[in-house]
Design an enzyme around this catalytic site. Structure first.
Site, PDB file in Angstrom:
ATOM      1  CB  CYS A  63      -0.919   0.002   1.220  1.00 43.16           C
ATOM      2  SG  CYS A  63      -2.217  -1.232   1.146  1.00 43.16           S
ATOM      3  CD  GLU A  96       2.759  -1.366   3.047  1.00 41.25           C
ATOM      4  OE1 GLU A  96       1.908  -0.533   2.658  1.00 41.25           O
ATOM      5  OE2 GLU A  96       2.800  -2.525   2.627  1.00 41.25           O
TER       6      GLU A  96
END
Length: 787
Positions: free
Chosen positions: A431, A433
């Site tokens: 997502c 990170e």
């Protein structure tokens, strides 16, 4: 899009998502046959990998240019019983759930009932993990305080670096042999363990060469049978490519893409990382091949584009393996979270945007596929044309690409101890990170429900839903005299549950270290070969464990409401307030109105609310940061939910911000749905008040109406918004371009909106595939029609 790509794209979109028992049967056959006896665990795992790759079906789709499938056919999804065993009930749920189903035929179900389940039940890694968990962990887990990623999937939240574009597997085998020669069996007590790991790595490297050769052989057979001359030449060329890579370093653009595809299949076949593994900064890796072949006249822009489009289809053919238990019912996305990074900076810090960056953006827009996901890394060094091109795709309503702050990511990574060069070569995966690509093992350990912890705090550590004392007894909140009293109690509870979470994650990590090494993944990530240490045992150059905080908007607004109404204005007592929450505001409608409409809210650049955001950030950061895992990883925080904010809300009573019981909490660092009323600039200012540079990633969603982009200047306005947010060290921002009326109509008439794609959290998905709670959450997000 050429006729070939149109056909492949349609085939991918129309392929039936189904469970394939092939991998599960093969690994069961391997362990049943006792071929693992007498071998160390790493060698056992390498031999199992070899057995699967020697025997799994080879699928060559008609007309494709890049070969290799995860299962025996596109969207035939393997399972991993050594990690977690799907029950017959799980299979029935997956086969019949209304959305995002995986069909399970009778042959597959019979294989599970008669072969797979009887062999693995009670012996999977998940069984080992759950048997070792303390009751305190189980109670908190069951209450919805946190989730645990690796409870039912394997480590591997990582990204490939440049190694696979510069070295062949034969080169890596030479590196392995060199490490074997250097082992010191006299002075190094771990020398034997390193020897076993290195032997396993060598076997894994040889296996992927064998796997490619099997494809080459199949292609040669198809070429002999092919009557059409152009396709015959293509098949012969592809066969030669598969004989050359990954055995040797790629020499051409086509070889580079095919090499990565084999590596990707190796990683996701060895184990189930479920998300994130991807080629990372694809424009940087491919541009040298593209530039060289253009100069030589062996490649054209059109041919390179067609190869990339075929590559995109490959990603879309691979849905994420489904979960087990309650998450088999709730985790409803096919997305595997492979995130392509574009742009950013070069190792010397200069602008990295090149012609390939724009070609790939063209591919993203034209292919309009959910997988792979895409993002642009935006640095102050990058030209306006780059961000403007990305926003032009965003405004089509696709939800891709998302936009990341390269300069912030570099600071985040160097703050964590990465070298400047490794940080510049890094980016984001999954997502949002952050990680150092090709050099870091960074694992997501699970989501952390901050609003639920406030609920438990308000009941002196007792969870009303499970009727258990799961937290500390930090005092009856009715006795709290000041807001500081409440914050002290809340901080103690957060620390308590973080400690439980970390201890449980450490147990899981240690279990993987002992039983499920990853010799193939280890050869891809520096410095596993040099150290003779597995990826999951700390062999990577850098090691990080993230705990993802969820519900920042909800917890902020809840604390703000308590501060104002209970402790400052004293317009309501804590006892009455808590009764209203427990009764879901029934009989307390006036209070509910006051909480929703007459209380400061995060997202409006209002310090009366945003001060609580900063307080929660600091106490959460302090609770997590500094812990160490068994493999030597540092625990750090990031702030993202995927879809977990829906689940977390479903296990909660009403909250003090006016949120009703069982409804979603806020997602990422976005404001509570509908609470931001002063426009996107105010949202950005509020979100920038936390220190993003001390996180490993934050997620911010914005929604614009399509009418906003009818203005000729809209692109530059959004570009300026992004640039301004990034100057304040914001990590990430993404956009939905759709209005609520369209989404409501799509709920009522899904047959008219089969291709409607929305940005969910860190990924895009078909609106029709989302659960109703998640659809409503997206509908209720504030939509902006001006800046």
């Amino acid at each position: 899009m050429t006729p070939r790509i149109k056909k492949l794209r349609e085939q991918s979109l129309n392929a039936v998502n189904k469970i394939s028992a092939e991998r599960a049967l093969l690994i069961t056959e391997f362990y049943k046959s006792h071929q693992s006896l007498g071998n160390s665990i790493p060698v056992q795992r390498a031999k199992a990998f070899r057995y699967i790759m020697q025997n799994k079906s080879i699928c060559i789709n008609d007309g494709e240019l890049i070969v290799g499938e995860r299962g025996p056919a596109p969207k035939a999804t393997p399972t991993y019983p050594e990690i977690t065993v799907h029950s017959l009930q799980d299979l029935d749920i997956l086969n019949t759930r209304e959305k995002v189903w995986f069909r399970v035929d009778k042959e597959t179900r019979d294989a599970y009932e008669n072969i797979i389940i009887p062999f693995w039940e009670g012996h999977s890694n998940r069984d080992r993990v759950m048997n070792r968990m303390k009751q305190s962990w189980m109670d908190a887990y069951n209450a919805g305080i946190f989730t645990e990623f690796m409870e039912q999937r394997a480590p591997g939240h990582t990204v490939a670096g440049n190694k696979i574009y510069t070295k062949g597997m034969l080169d890596i085998i030479l590196d392995i042999k060199e490490s074997l020669i250097k082992l010191d069996f006299i002075n190094d007590p771990k020398a034997y363990d390193k020897q076993e790991e290195l032997n396993a790595m060598q076997m894994a490297a040889e296996t992927i060469i064998l796997f490619a050769s099997r494809h080459a052989q199949k292609l040669e057979e198809l070429a002999k049978e092919e009557k059409e001359e152009v396709r015959k030449i293509e098949l012969e060329t592809m066969a030669k490519i598969c004989q050359n890579v990954p055995a040797n370093a790629p020499q051409t653009f086509h070889e580079a893409l095919q090499y990565y595809c084999f590596v990707h299949l190796g990683v996701v076949t060895e184990l189930n990382p479920w998300d994130s593994f991807n080629p990372g900064r694809l424009d940087q890796h491919l541009y040298p091949f593209y530039k060289k072949e253009l100069a030589e006249g062996t490649l054209t822009k059109d041919k390179a584009t067609e190869l990339l489009q075929s590559f995109w289809v490959k990603f879309n053919n691979h849905p994420a393996p489904p979960k087990v238990g309650i998450t088999a019912l709730e985790s409803n996305t096919y997305t595997d979270f492979a995130l392509i990074n574009l742009g950013g900076v070069k190792p010397d810090g200069s602008d990295a945007v090149n012609e390939m960056s724009y070609i790939i953006l063209d591919v993203i827009e034209e292919m309009r596929l959910l997988q792979p996901s895409s993002m642009v890394q935006l640095s102050k060094k990058n030209p306006e044309s780059f961000i403007n091109r990305a926003i032009k795709i965003v405004k089509t309503g696709f939800g891709q690409p998302s936009i990341f702050n390269t300069d912030a990511i570099i600071q985040e990574l160097t703050n964590q101890g990465k070298s400047l060069i490794d940080a510049r070569n890094g980016g984001a995966s999954g997502c949002v990170e952050s990680g150092a690509f090709g050099t870091e093992s960074y694992l997501l350990t699970g989501y952390f429900n901050l609003p639920k912890i406030l609920e438990v705090t308000l009941h002196n550590g007792f969870d009303q839903r499970t009727q258990k004392q799961i937290g500390l007894q930090t005092g009856d909140p009715k006795s709290f005299k000041t807001m500081q009293d409440l914050m002290v109690a809340f901080e103690k509870q957060v620390q308590h549950f973080v400690n439980i979470k970390v201890e449980g994650s450490n147990i899981i990590e240690k279990t993987f270290m002992s039983h499920i090494p990853t010799p193939f993944l280890s050869i891809i990530i520096d410095d596993c070969v040099a150290s003779g240490t597995d990826y999951i045992n700390g062999g990577a150059r850098y090691n990080t464990n993230y705990i993802q905080g969820v519900g920042m908007g909800t917890i902020t607004d809840s604390l703000t409401a308590l501060k104002q109404h209970v402790f400052e204005e004293k317009s309501i007592g804590m006892d009455e307030f808590m009764k209203a929450l427990e009764n879901n505001f029934e009989g307390a409608e006036d209070l509910h109105y006051k909480l929703v409409y007459k209380t400061p809210k995060y997202g409006n650049d209002d310090d009366r609310a945003d001060d609580q955001l900063k307080d929660v950030f600091e106490l959460y950061y302090n609770a997590v940061n500094g812990h160490k895992s068994p493999r030597g990883a540092a625990y750090r925080i990031n702030l993202l939910p995927t879809t977990c904010h829906v689940y977390f809300g479903s296990v909660m009573q009403a909250s003090a911000d006016g949120r009703m019981a069982k409804t979603p909490v806020s997602e990422g660092i976005s404001p509570v749905q509908g609470a931001d009323r002063k426009g996107p600039t105010s949202v950005a200012k509020s979100a920038a008040k936390i220190d993003h540079l001390r996180t490993g990633g934050t997620l911010l969603n914005q929604k614009f109406t399509p009418s906003f982009f009818e203005d000729e200047t809209s692109i530059s306005k959004v570009s300026s918004l992004v640039r301004s947010y990034f100057k304040m060290d914001g990590h990430h921002i993404q956009f939905n371009v759709v209005n609520a009326d369209t989404l409501r109509d799509a709920q009522k008439h899904p047959e008219h909106y089969k291709d409607l794609i929305v940005r969910v959290a860190g990924y895009s998905d078909y609106f029709n595939d989302l659960g109703e709670d998640l659809q409503n959450e997206i509908i209720n997000r504030t939509e902006h029609d001006n800046l």
